[in-house]
Every structure is written in C-alpha cells, then in structure tokens.
Design a protein around this motif. Sequence first.
Motif, short mmCIF file in Angstrom:
data_model
loop_
_atom_site.label_atom_id
_atom_site.label_comp_id
_atom_site.label_asym_id
_atom_site.label_seq_id
_atom_site.Cartn_x
_atom_site.Cartn_y
_atom_site.Cartn_z
N TYR A 431 8.72 -24.74 -34.68
CA TYR A 431 7.27 -24.55 -34.52
C TYR A 431 6.50 -24.84 -35.82
CZ TYR A 431 8.39 -22.26 -30.09
OH TYR A 431 8.83 -21.99 -28.82
N MET A 432 7.19 -25.25 -36.85
CA MET A 432 6.53 -25.38 -38.15
C MET A 432 5.43 -26.45 -38.14
SD MET A 432 7.42 -23.07 -40.13
CE MET A 432 7.83 -21.95 -38.85
N ASN A 433 5.50 -27.36 -37.17
CA ASN A 433 4.46 -28.40 -37.08
C ASN A 433 3.52 -28.17 -35.91
OD1 ASN A 433 3.94 -30.41 -38.75
ND2 ASN A 433 5.71 -31.67 -38.18
N PHE A 434 3.63 -27.01 -35.30
CA PHE A 434 2.92 -26.78 -34.02
C PHE A 434 1.41 -26.70 -34.21
CE2 PHE A 434 1.14 -24.25 -30.65
CZ PHE A 434 1.84 -24.61 -29.51
N GLY A 435 0.99 -26.00 -35.26
CA GLY A 435 -0.45 -25.75 -35.46
C GLY A 435 -0.81 -24.37 -34.96
N GLY A 436 -1.92 -24.26 -34.24
CA GLY A 436 -2.34 -22.95 -33.75
C GLY A 436 -3.17 -23.07 -32.49
N ILE A 437 -3.18 -21.97 -31.74
CA ILE A 437 -3.96 -21.93 -30.49
C ILE A 437 -4.82 -20.67 -30.54
CG2 ILE A 437 -3.78 -21.47 -28.01
CD1 ILE A 437 -1.31 -23.25 -27.95
N ARG A 438 -6.09 -20.84 -30.23
CA ARG A 438 -6.97 -19.67 -30.05
C ARG A 438 -7.78 -19.93 -28.79
NH1 ARG A 438 -8.75 -19.40 -34.76
NH2 ARG A 438 -10.74 -20.48 -34.82
N ILE A 439 -8.06 -18.87 -28.05
CA ILE A 439 -8.92 -18.98 -26.86
C ILE A 439 -9.98 -17.89 -27.00
CG2 ILE A 439 -9.06 -18.92 -24.34
CD1 ILE A 439 -6.04 -19.58 -24.28
N GLU A 440 -11.23 -18.30 -26.97
CA GLU A 440 -12.31 -17.33 -27.25
C GLU A 440 -13.40 -17.42 -26.19
OE1 GLU A 440 -14.33 -18.01 -31.00
OE2 GLU A 440 -15.21 -16.01 -30.95
N ASP A 441 -13.73 -16.26 -25.64
CA ASP A 441 -14.87 -16.14 -24.73
C ASP A 441 -15.73 -14.97 -25.19
OD1 ASP A 441 -14.38 -18.06 -22.31
OD2 ASP A 441 -12.43 -17.16 -22.72
N ASP A 442 -16.91 -14.88 -24.61
CA ASP A 442 -17.85 -13.84 -24.99
C ASP A 442 -18.04 -12.92 -23.80
OD1 ASP A 442 -18.06 -15.35 -27.32
OD2 ASP A 442 -19.74 -16.52 -26.50
N LEU A 443 -18.02 -11.62 -24.03
CA LEU A 443 -18.12 -10.70 -22.89
C LEU A 443 -19.16 -9.61 -23.15
CD1 LEU A 443 -16.38 -7.77 -23.27
CD2 LEU A 443 -14.56 -9.42 -23.46
N LEU A 444 -19.77 -9.20 -22.04
CA LEU A 444 -20.76 -8.12 -22.09
C LEU A 444 -20.13 -6.86 -21.53
CD1 LEU A 444 -23.73 -7.00 -22.19
CD2 LEU A 444 -24.00 -7.89 -19.86
N ILE A 445 -20.23 -5.76 -22.26
CA ILE A 445 -19.71 -4.50 -21.75
C ILE A 445 -20.74 -3.93 -20.76
CG2 ILE A 445 -18.89 -2.18 -22.37
CD1 ILE A 445 -17.15 -4.52 -23.46
N THR A 446 -20.26 -3.64 -19.56
CA THR A 446 -21.13 -3.14 -18.48
C THR A 446 -20.70 -1.72 -18.11
OG1 THR A 446 -19.63 -3.97 -16.80
CG2 THR A 446 -21.34 -5.48 -17.54
N GLU A 447 -21.48 -1.09 -17.22
CA GLU A 447 -21.15 0.28 -16.77
C GLU A 447 -19.71 0.36 -16.24
OE1 GLU A 447 -23.03 2.91 -16.85
OE2 GLU A 447 -25.05 2.12 -17.23
N THR A 448 -19.31 -0.70 -15.52
CA THR A 448 -18.01 -0.63 -14.84
C THR A 448 -16.89 -1.33 -15.61
OG1 THR A 448 -18.70 -2.59 -13.64
CG2 THR A 448 -18.96 -0.48 -12.50
N GLY A 449 -17.20 -2.00 -16.68
CA GLY A 449 -16.16 -2.71 -17.42
C GLY A 449 -16.77 -3.77 -18.30
N ASN A 450 -16.68 -5.00 -17.84
CA ASN A 450 -17.30 -6.08 -18.62
C ASN A 450 -17.46 -7.30 -17.73
OD1 ASN A 450 -15.06 -8.26 -19.14
ND2 ASN A 450 -14.05 -6.29 -19.40
N ARG A 451 -18.26 -8.25 -18.21
CA ARG A 451 -18.30 -9.55 -17.53
C ARG A 451 -18.35 -10.65 -18.57
NH1 ARG A 451 -23.14 -12.28 -17.06
NH2 ARG A 451 -25.03 -11.05 -17.45
N ILE A 452 -17.75 -11.78 -18.19
CA ILE A 452 -17.72 -12.93 -19.09
C ILE A 452 -19.11 -13.55 -19.11
CG2 ILE A 452 -16.68 -15.18 -19.54
CD1 ILE A 452 -14.19 -14.28 -18.11
N LEU A 453 -19.63 -13.83 -20.29
CA LEU A 453 -20.97 -14.40 -20.37
C LEU A 453 -20.92 -15.92 -20.22
CD1 LEU A 453 -22.50 -12.21 -23.19
CD2 LEU A 453 -23.12 -12.22 -20.77
N GLY A 454 -22.02 -16.45 -19.70
CA GLY A 454 -22.11 -17.89 -19.46
C GLY A 454 -22.12 -18.14 -17.96
N LYS A 455 -23.01 -19.05 -17.54
CA LYS A 455 -23.12 -19.37 -16.10
C LYS A 455 -21.81 -19.93 -15.59
CE LYS A 455 -26.51 -22.30 -15.55
NZ LYS A 455 -27.64 -22.67 -16.37
#
Length: 473
Positions: A431-455
Amino acid sequence: MFSKETYVKRRELLRERVSRGGLILLPGNSEAPRNYPDNGYHFRQDSNFLYFYGLKLPDLVGLLDIDAGEDWLFGDDLSMDDIIWTGPQPTVSELGARCGISHTAPLAVLQEKLTLAIRKGRPVHFLPPYRADNKLKLSRWLGICPEAIADRISIELAIAIVSLRDKKSDEEIREIEDACEIGYRMHTTAMKMCCPGARERDIAGAMGGIAGAIEDIAIEMGEGVSFHSIVTQHGETLHNHGHDGILESGRMLLVDAGAENLMNYCSDFTRSYPVNGRFTPMQRDIYEIVLAANAHAFEMAKPGLLYKEVHLACVKVILEGLKSLGLVRGDMDDAVANGVHALFMPHGLGHLMGLDVHDMEDIGEKYVGYDLETERSTQLGVSNLRMARRLQVGMVMTDEPGIYFIPAYIAKWKAEGTNKEFVNFDKLEPYMNFGGIRIEDDLLITETGNRILGKRRIPVTVQEIEEFMAGDR
Ligand code: GLY
Ligand code: MN
Ligand code: MN
C-alpha cells in the motif's frame, strides 16, 4: 443580506449573553494586499462581522454598548478620490440602516468612545484577531501592546458568540444548501474531467481553485472557493495544495473542495475516485471501508451525542475493515483505545461549518469544538479532534473519514514499534504507493437525527462513481 430584523435580533441576543456588561468591539476586515498595496486578495469580510451586520464592505467597525443597549457602526464615507476608483458606494449611515443601526459615526469617534470607556474602567470585549492589521488596530484603540492582545480577549464574548453561531437558523440552512449546490457542480465537473493525462491544475481551475481559470464554477455561482481546493493523486498528504500532477491510470484522485455562496455560507465535500474510472479490487476494498465509516456517522449523529463518540465509533468501523483485510489484528476496542486508527486517519471526523468552512475557528477550537465537559485530550487518536462536544439541533457538521497510507508515518511507527501488537506492518508494504481516500459530506443535526445537506448527493458509491465516470463527458 438577510432582513435587518435578523441582524437586530442577533445583536440583541449577544448583548443579553455577555452579562458582565461594557462594550463589545467587532471590527470588520480591511482589504489585504497581495504583493503591493493596490493589488489585493479578493476581499473577505470577517465572519463574526457578517453574522451581526451582514455588510460586505471593508473598514467598518461594530460596537455594542451592552449597558446602554445601543448599537453603533463606525466607518468613513468615501471621498471623491475614492469614488473615482470604486464607483459610488453607500454611506455609513445607509449601511447602518440596512442592518438596523441608527447610531453611525466616523472611525475617529470610535477612538474617543473607547478611550472614554477605558478611562471609566468599563470592560471592552473583543475576540482574538487573526489578521495582523486588526491586531494592530486593537492595540492602538485599546492601548494594549500587540503581544498582549491574545491574553486580553473576552472568553465570555467567545462563548456567547459560539453559542449563537453554532446552531443555524432555517434561513442560514437555505444558504448552506445553496453553497452545497455549487459544491455539487464543482465536484461533478471534476469527476467528468478526471481521466489519464488530465492535469490536476485544469480540474482545480475549472472548479475555482485557481484565480483566473477559464471556467470557474465557484466564482460564477458564488463568492469563490471556501478554502484552497485539494486536487491530488497524493491524497495521503492531508492538505495537499499542489496541483502539479498529471493524472495516471491506476491511481486515485482525491478532490476536497467547497464553495462560498453569495452570502458567504460554505460547503465542504471530498470525493476520491480512480483516475481511469474503474476501481481496482484493492482500491475498492479500501474505499468501501471509508464509505462505511462515512455512512456510520449519518446513522449515528443526533442531538445529545458527543461528536467525539461518533468519531470513535467511525474509526472502529475503519479498523474493523482494515482487520478484515489483514492490515491490523487483535481486539478493535483495544485498538481504538490505543489510537491505532491514528496511523490511517490522523485527523478528526469533522468540524462545524457555516460562515467559515471550519466554523469560528478564529475564535479558537477550545471554545468551538470543546467545552468544560470535553477538554482536549492528549491521547493518540483523539488529540487531533477539531470538534468533540455534544451535538445540538441546528449544528452543521462535516462527516469526513479517510484512510491514508503515509509512508513516512508508517515507517516511523514501524521503527519505533508503536502499536506493533495491532499493526501488521509487513502487510502494509503493497500500500506504500496507494495514496489516500477521504469521503466528506455535510450534515445538519435535526430533532430526530440528521440529514445530509445538498439537494443532490455527489456520486459516492462505487457503482454511482463508475457509472458517472463512464457517462457522457
Ligand atoms: N478541506 C478542509 C477540510 O475538509 O476540513
Ligand atoms: Mn474538506
Ligand atoms: Mn472538512
């Protein structure tokens, strides 16, 4: 800007929350020169000033008199010489009217008011300045030497502002969703441009990462990028701002980018995908683990939970996944307790987002991401969290797990024997040449949990990405 009632209400609440009384001093930003005085960076207003006044012009200062219940706005009207270069601009009293302020005056009056207040022993509350010119102004206005400014900030003001800004109103959420839509356009454009032989620079330029690009979505749709775009085949370097690479088949591209909309609300997304549009089995294995951690945060995040707990649960998902590939071994609860995940994910799960992409970090992570209940830990694997404290309804968080194979860091752990009972160092060689992976989303905390932001969500599953990249370009 929002209606003036929004700003009047915000300032009213702020005065109520600073119970010690006195004055609250909120300087806006000035133009910042790039390489000579008249060649400035794109003007960016201070986010606290934006929050309480909504005005985007430079050289304005807000002053709240808590005891008299008065709001003041200071600034100098433009001279004819200025207007020849800038065109007609609203007067300071017109600007005051836009945000519900009737007391306006030239900047010279600010100094008189402050000098009088200091003479009477009244507290003057201010936040830590992050720009040198504002630090010098505070020093001059308040008679404090620049080196002592940091020790004299108002912790009460810092906590009060965080307590207002950390929960977003519905009108703020609409602006953030608008910034997310710009982010969607940026990321899907990047995904379509990604192919062997393409330049990282072209992709960054198209999204808005480089001023003066031919097509620049972030400027076309908003106020520009919310931070320097990361567009790199070396995703293992966490904040890699170089764009010099030529994309090679067989590698992964990591794109971490977001926009500010016209109201300066931010988005922040990361996607990682194969340059040639098809995951290899090794890439897919690692990707699925990161995606499972990203999904776990959505399943879990809700009001009342510490974000530190969400972080710890997600890094356990990562370690369980790496264990299934034979890269780590042993009991994964013990591994998390020992900070083994820090080798693969040396950052926290996420941060607050709003008018700043890392919201309010100018005020200090100590007040934004931590509180009396959650003091910063020194322990490996949790010492680097930007946000640890309890989630509340209205908070906007990023959810950004990652797996990175950082050769120098792996070599250091191996040489020092760090967590050697958990890490199969020999199995990491491929894996020394693999690089890196990141996955990022934005979420709003709601009364019941959360929801992912963006249409619409930027393609994120292996199937969605492969189909999207195989589609029309
Ligand atoms: N690009 C910075 C971050 O995601 O936090
Ligand atoms: Mn990001
Ligand atoms: Mn982020």
